[in-house]
Motif scaffolding. Structure first.
Motif, PDB file in Angstrom:
ATOM      1  N   PRO A  97       0.800  -1.224   0.000  1.00 21.79           N
ATOM      2  CA  PRO A  97       0.000   0.000   0.000  1.00 21.79           C
ATOM      3  C   PRO A  97       0.830   1.271   0.000  1.00 21.79           C
ATOM      4  CG  PRO A  97       0.033  -0.975   2.183  1.00 21.79           C
ATOM      5  CD  PRO A  97       0.716  -1.952   1.279  1.00 21.79           C
ATOM      6  N   ASN A  98       0.338   2.266  -0.723  1.00 22.10           N
ATOM      7  CA  ASN A  98       0.859   3.644  -0.708  1.00 22.10           C
ATOM      8  C   ASN A  98       2.166   3.853  -1.458  1.00 22.10           C
ATOM      9  OD1 ASN A  98      -1.320   4.346   1.047  1.00 22.10           O
ATOM     10  ND2 ASN A  98      -0.117   3.605   2.783  1.00 22.10           N
ATOM     11  N   TYR A  99       2.765   2.802  -1.970  1.00 18.96           N
ATOM     12  CA  TYR A  99       4.048   2.956  -2.657  1.00 18.96           C
ATOM     13  C   TYR A  99       4.006   2.523  -4.113  1.00 18.96           C
ATOM     14  CZ  TYR A  99       6.333   4.353   1.616  1.00 18.96           C
ATOM     15  OH  TYR A  99       6.695   5.067   2.740  1.00 18.96           O
ATOM     16  N   GLY A 100       3.118   1.615  -4.469  1.00 20.33           N
ATOM     17  CA  GLY A 100       3.000   1.210  -5.856  1.00 20.33           C
ATOM     18  C   GLY A 100       1.988   2.057  -6.605  1.00 20.33           C
ATOM     19  N   GLN A 101       2.059   2.012  -7.912  1.00 22.46           N
ATOM     20  CA  GLN A 101       1.066   2.689  -8.750  1.00 22.46           C
ATOM     21  C   GLN A 101       1.051   2.011 -10.113  1.00 22.46           C
ATOM     22  OE1 GLN A 101       1.741   6.836  -9.591  1.00 22.46           O
ATOM     23  NE2 GLN A 101      -0.298   7.152 -10.425  1.00 22.46           N
ATOM     24  N   TYR A 102      -0.076   1.391 -10.444  1.00 22.31           N
ATOM     25  CA  TYR A 102      -0.212   0.754 -11.746  1.00 22.31           C
ATOM     26  C   TYR A 102      -0.505   1.798 -12.821  1.00 22.31           C
ATOM     27  CZ  TYR A 102      -1.312  -3.059  -8.462  1.00 22.31           C
ATOM     28  OH  TYR A 102      -1.297  -3.949  -7.416  1.00 22.31           O
ATOM     29  N   GLU A 103      -0.378   1.388 -14.056  1.00 24.24           N
ATOM     30  CA  GLU A 103      -0.773   2.277 -15.137  1.00 24.24           C
ATOM     31  C   GLU A 103      -2.292   2.447 -15.133  1.00 24.24           C
ATOM     32  OE1 GLU A 103      -1.016   0.387 -19.245  1.00 24.24           O
ATOM     33  OE2 GLU A 103       0.470  -0.920 -18.292  1.00 24.24           O
TER      34      GLU A 103
END
Length: 361
Positions: free
Chosen positions: A111-117
Motif C-alpha cells: 500500500p501507498n508505494y506502488g502505482q499501476y498504469e
C-alpha cells in the motif's frame, strides 16, 4: 439471481474494503536445506474479516477472463501449465501458488508505494487485474526469465482505483527469486538474493534499512565492565537485543532476515519446511494489537489467516490455518493436470482448532 452488474459492484466493494484496511501484512522467507532444496514460506494476514480461503486445482487448458474496471472482459488466458493455488475471497484471486514446472508465485500487499498504469479500454484484451496476475503467471510461465519477459506484453491494472496495490515474489527451481514492484506505471524487478519480503516501503528501502541493525548477532553478549560494575546478559540471545518486535512491515522484514539467516541448516526438504513454519510462528499477528480496544471488526482467531511453504524442487505446497495448526500438504506430482477437473476446496471445512485428548489409563 444477482445480475452481473450487482455482482461486479459487490466485487469492487469487496476489493476496495479488503485492501484499504490497516491490517495488511505478509511475511515471506526463504530457507535452503543441505541438499540444496529451497523452501519459500510465507504468511498472509487480514484482520478485517474471514478470507474464506480455498485451494484451487487448475488443469492445463483452463481458460479464464480477467476483471477490469467496469466488467469481466479483460484479457482472456488459458493455462499452459497446471497449478495449485491458495486463494482469498474470490476463486480467481490466487495469493500464493506453485505450478507443475516448479515455478512459485505470490502476491504481498504494497500500500501507498506502488502505482499501476491507468486502465485504458483500448488495451482491455491485454489488461489483467493485479489480483489475477499470479494465476496468469503460474498458468503460462515456467521460469523467472519467462515471467519477466511475458510481463512486458500485458497491462497490470486495478479493478477498483480505491484499492491498495500489491507487489509480487516469483521464484523457480534454479534458485532465482525476483520481486516485482510497479511504480508510476513502470515494472521494476529486483533480484531477491536475501529471500525475504514483507510490505511497504519498497524492497530496496527494506534492504537499506537492514544496515540500521548491523550490531545484531546470534548468541549472547560477552560480560564486560562498566567502570567498577560488572555487566552480564540476563539470558540467552542478548546478541539480538534491539531487534524490532512490532508488526510493522519494516520491523517484520528485519526480524525475518535475521531469523532466517541464523537458522540452522536442515538436512532435507521436509525438515526445512517444518523449520519454516516454526520461524513464521514468530510472525502470527494477534488481532488485539492491530485494532483499538473494542474496535476488532470480526471474531476470528488471528489476523494471520494462513501460513504456507513451497518446495519447488519436489513440487509440494504445504499450509496451515488460523483454525487448524496441523500442516497439510498437496503433492503436485500426484495430479494429472491433463485430466484433473478444476476445483476449489475450502482450506478448512470445520472452522475450529481440533484438540486431541490424551487418554491416561
Amino acid at each position: 439471481m444477482m445480475n452481473y452488474k450487482s455482482m461486479l459492484l459487490g466485487l469492487m466493494a469487496t476489493v476496495a474494503v479488503f485492501q484499504s484496511q490497516p491490517t495488511q501484512a505478509c511475511t515471506g522467507i526463504t530457507l535452503t536445506a543441505k541438499d540444496s532444496t529451497r523452501i519459500l514460506a510465507r504468511t498472509i494476514e487480514w484482520g478485517g474479516s474471514d478470507l474464506n480461503s480455498c485451494y484451487v486445482v487448475v488443469p492445463r487448458g483452463y481458460t479464464v477472463q480477467s476483471y477490469v474496471p467496469g466488467g469481466q472482459d479483460g484479457m482472456k488466458f488459458t493455462a499452459k501449465y497446471g497449478y495449485v493455488g491458495l486463494v482469498v475471497e474470490q476463486k480467481e484471486f490466487v495469493a500464493e501458488g506453485l505450478n507443475e514446472e516448479g515455478l512459485s508465485a505470490g502476491l504481498f500487499y504494497f500500500p501507498n508505494y506502488g502505482q499501476y498504469e491507468a486502465y485504458k479500454a483500448e488495451y482491455k484484451s491485454s489488461s489483467i487485474a493485479d489480483l489475477q496476475l499470479v494465476s496468469w503467471v503460474l498458468g503460462n510461465c515456467k521460469t523467472v526469465d519467462e515471467v519477466m519477459e511475458s510481463l512486458k506484453q500485458v497491462h497490470v491494472v486495478a479493478i477498483d482505483p480505491r484499492a491498495s496495490t500489491v507487489h509480487w515474489r516469483f521464484a523457480d527451481v534454479s534458485g532465482r527469486q525476483v520481486v516485482l514492484e510497479i511504480v508510476d506505471g513502470e515494472l521494476h524487478f529486483f533480484e531477491n538474493n536475501l529471500g525475504v519480503l514483507t510490505n511497504s516501503p519498497g524492497f530496496e528501502w527494506q534492504l537499506t534499512n537492514l544496515n540500521n541493525y548491523v550490531n545484531l548477532y546470534p548468541g549472547s553478549a560477552q560480560p564486560q565492565s562498566l567502570g567498577n560494575v560488572a555487566l552480564r546478559s540476563f539470558g540467552a540471545g542478548s546478541g539480538f537485543l534491539g531487534i524490532p518486535g512490532d508488526v510493522t512491515p519494516p520491523s517484520r522484514f528485519v526480524r525475518a532476515a535475521f531469523y532466517q539467516a541464523t537458522a540452522p541448516v536442515q538436512d532435507n526438504a521436509r525438515q526445512t519446511v517444518l523449520q519454516g513454519f516454526h520461524i513464521l510462528n514468530n510472525f502470527d499477528i494477534p488481532l488485539g494489537i492491530e485494532f483499538a480496544e473494542g474496535k476488532v471488526p470480526v471474531n476470528i482467531p488471528s489476523a494471520t489467516q494462513w501460513t504456507s511453504a513451497t518446495d519447488m524442487q519436489h513440487r509440494m505446497i504445504y499450509y496451515r490455518t488460523m483454525y487448524n495448526s496441523a500442516i497439510r500438504s498437496i503433492d503436485l506430482n500426484k495430479i494429472d493436470f491433463q485430466r484433473v477437473k478444476y476445483r476449489t476446496v475450502p482450506l478448512d471445512t470445520i472452522k475450529e482448532q481440533p484438540v486431541m485428548e490424551v487418554s491416561i489409563r
